[in-house]
Scaffold this motif. Structure first.
Motif, PDB file in Angstrom:
ATOM      1  N   MET A  16       0.831  -1.133   0.058  1.00  0.00           N
ATOM      2  CA  MET A  16       0.100  -0.041  -0.032  1.00  0.00           C
ATOM      3  C   MET A  16       0.845   1.051   0.063  1.00  0.00           C
ATOM      4  SD  MET A  16      -3.278   1.045   0.392  1.00  0.00           S
ATOM      5  CE  MET A  16      -4.003   2.405   0.799  1.00  0.00           C
ATOM      6  N   LEU A  17       1.803   1.294   0.981  1.00  0.00           N
ATOM      7  CA  LEU A  17       2.678   2.445   1.019  1.00  0.00           C
ATOM      8  C   LEU A  17       3.636   2.547  -0.376  1.00  0.00           C
ATOM      9  CD1 LEU A  17       4.021   4.825   2.711  1.00  0.00           C
ATOM     10  CD2 LEU A  17       5.695   2.978   3.558  1.00  0.00           C
ATOM     11  N   PHE A  18       3.875   1.510  -0.777  1.00  0.00           N
ATOM     12  CA  PHE A  18       4.838   1.553  -2.009  1.00  0.00           C
ATOM     13  C   PHE A  18       3.979   1.959  -3.218  1.00  0.00           C
ATOM     14  CE2 PHE A  18       6.724  -2.099   0.507  1.00  0.00           C
ATOM     15  CZ  PHE A  18       7.494  -1.428   1.046  1.00  0.00           C
ATOM     16  N   ARG A  19       2.591   1.569  -3.265  1.00  0.00           N
ATOM     17  CA  ARG A  19       1.830   2.162  -4.298  1.00  0.00           C
ATOM     18  C   ARG A  19       1.633   3.506  -4.330  1.00  0.00           C
ATOM     19  NH1 ARG A  19      -2.959  -1.994  -3.972  1.00  0.00           N
ATOM     20  NH2 ARG A  19      -1.607  -3.247  -2.790  1.00  0.00           N
ATOM     21  N   SER A  20       1.476   3.944  -3.095  1.00  0.00           N
ATOM     22  CA  SER A  20       1.128   5.545  -2.750  1.00  0.00           C
ATOM     23  C   SER A  20       2.558   6.186  -3.154  1.00  0.00           C
ATOM     24  CB  SER A  20       0.935   5.721  -1.419  1.00  0.00           C
ATOM     25  OG  SER A  20      -0.242   5.177  -0.879  1.00  0.00           O
ATOM     26  N   ALA A  21       3.596   5.749  -2.931  1.00  0.00           N
ATOM     27  CA  ALA A  21       4.681   6.383  -3.082  1.00  0.00           C
ATOM     28  C   ALA A  21       4.930   6.423  -4.642  1.00  0.00           C
ATOM     29  CB  ALA A  21       6.240   5.576  -2.704  1.00  0.00           C
ATOM     30  N   GLY A  22       4.637   5.317  -5.504  1.00  0.00           N
ATOM     31  CA  GLY A  22       4.906   5.136  -6.821  1.00  0.00           C
ATOM     32  C   GLY A  22       3.764   5.981  -7.492  1.00  0.00           C
ATOM     33  N   ALA A  23       2.601   6.288  -6.920  1.00  0.00           N
ATOM     34  CA  ALA A  23       1.623   7.319  -7.545  1.00  0.00           C
ATOM     35  C   ALA A  23       2.181   8.646  -7.528  1.00  0.00           C
ATOM     36  CB  ALA A  23       0.201   7.085  -6.763  1.00  0.00           C
ATOM     37  N   ILE A  24       2.711   9.210  -6.109  1.00  0.00           N
ATOM     38  CA  ILE A  24       3.019  10.357  -5.996  1.00  0.00           C
ATOM     39  C   ILE A  24       4.533  10.524  -6.720  1.00  0.00           C
ATOM     40  CG2 ILE A  24       3.902  12.017  -4.032  1.00  0.00           C
ATOM     41  CD1 ILE A  24       2.261  10.416  -2.193  1.00  0.00           C
ATOM     42  N   GLY A  25       5.589  10.099  -6.534  1.00  0.00           N
ATOM     43  CA  GLY A  25       6.701  10.220  -7.137  1.00  0.00           C
ATOM     44  C   GLY A  25       7.392   9.430  -8.164  1.00  0.00           C
ATOM     45  N   GLY A  26       6.474   8.348  -8.845  1.00  0.00           N
ATOM     46  CA  GLY A  26       6.965   7.614  -9.824  1.00  0.00           C
ATOM     47  C   GLY A  26       7.824   6.553  -9.311  1.00  0.00           C
ATOM     48  N   GLU A  27       8.275   5.649  -9.992  1.00  0.00           N
ATOM     49  CA  GLU A  27       8.926   4.477  -9.907  1.00  0.00           C
ATOM     50  C   GLU A  27      10.280   4.617  -9.042  1.00  0.00           C
ATOM     51  OE1 GLU A  27       8.367   1.162 -10.521  1.00  0.00           O
ATOM     52  OE2 GLU A  27       6.308   1.994 -10.743  1.00  0.00           O
TER      53      GLU A  27
END
Length: 162
Positions: free
Chosen positions: A1-12
């Protein structure tokens, strides 16, 4: 969940950075836990409750090498257990530890009533009994509940860990 949120905010890139930070943090916590726990077999070895070879420390670093190796072997076997069972084992072992601490408090107050202490629980022995009774009951219920959910296998592993 946290990783998806980080990916959505700042990309890969941010997703990878958060994942790498999590791995580093968990590795640091594991190392700190292992190093602090290695002192227990060392102290028990010094008191001859475990083999005295566990009491030997590295001359250069002061680390209890034999105790660290023992902990590493034990952690390796514990890592083979599924996560749900590990959670149950953790609750049972931690609850048993707290129960032992409460019992030690009561026993020491009875056996050594005049020892100098940094603080006192009001009410002498009845006060201590009241302060520790509810947590002890809750911990006992938590152990019973976790064992009922986890079954006899988890109880056996918890007993071995204890």
């Amino acid at each position: 969940m946290l990783f998806r949120s980080a990916g959505a905010i700042g990309g890969e890139g941010l997703k990878f950075a958060v994942a790498a930070g999590a791995v580093i943090a968990v590795a640091g916590l594991f190392n700190a836990n292992m190093l602090s726990n290695s002192r227990i077999p060392m102290a028990l070895g010094e008191d001859h409750y475990l083999p005295p070879s566990l009491a030997k420390a590295n001359a250069r670093t002061g680390a209890p090498t034999a105790s660290l190796i023992l902990n590493g072997v034990l952690f390796t076997f514990i890592a083979l257990v599924d996560f749900t069972s590990l959670a149950v084992i953790d609750v049972v072992v931690y609850s048993a530890t707290l129960l032992l601490e409460f019992l030690a408090l009561l026993v020491l107050r009875v056996r050594e009533p005049r020892i100098i202490r940094p603080f006192r629980v009001p009410g002498s022995i009845p006060g201590i009994a009241l302060v520790t009774a509810l947590p002890m009951i809750l911990l006992g219920l938590a152990i019973a509940n976790e064992v009922a959910d986890g079954g006899a296998e988890v109880l056996g592993i918890s007993a071995a860990v204890l």
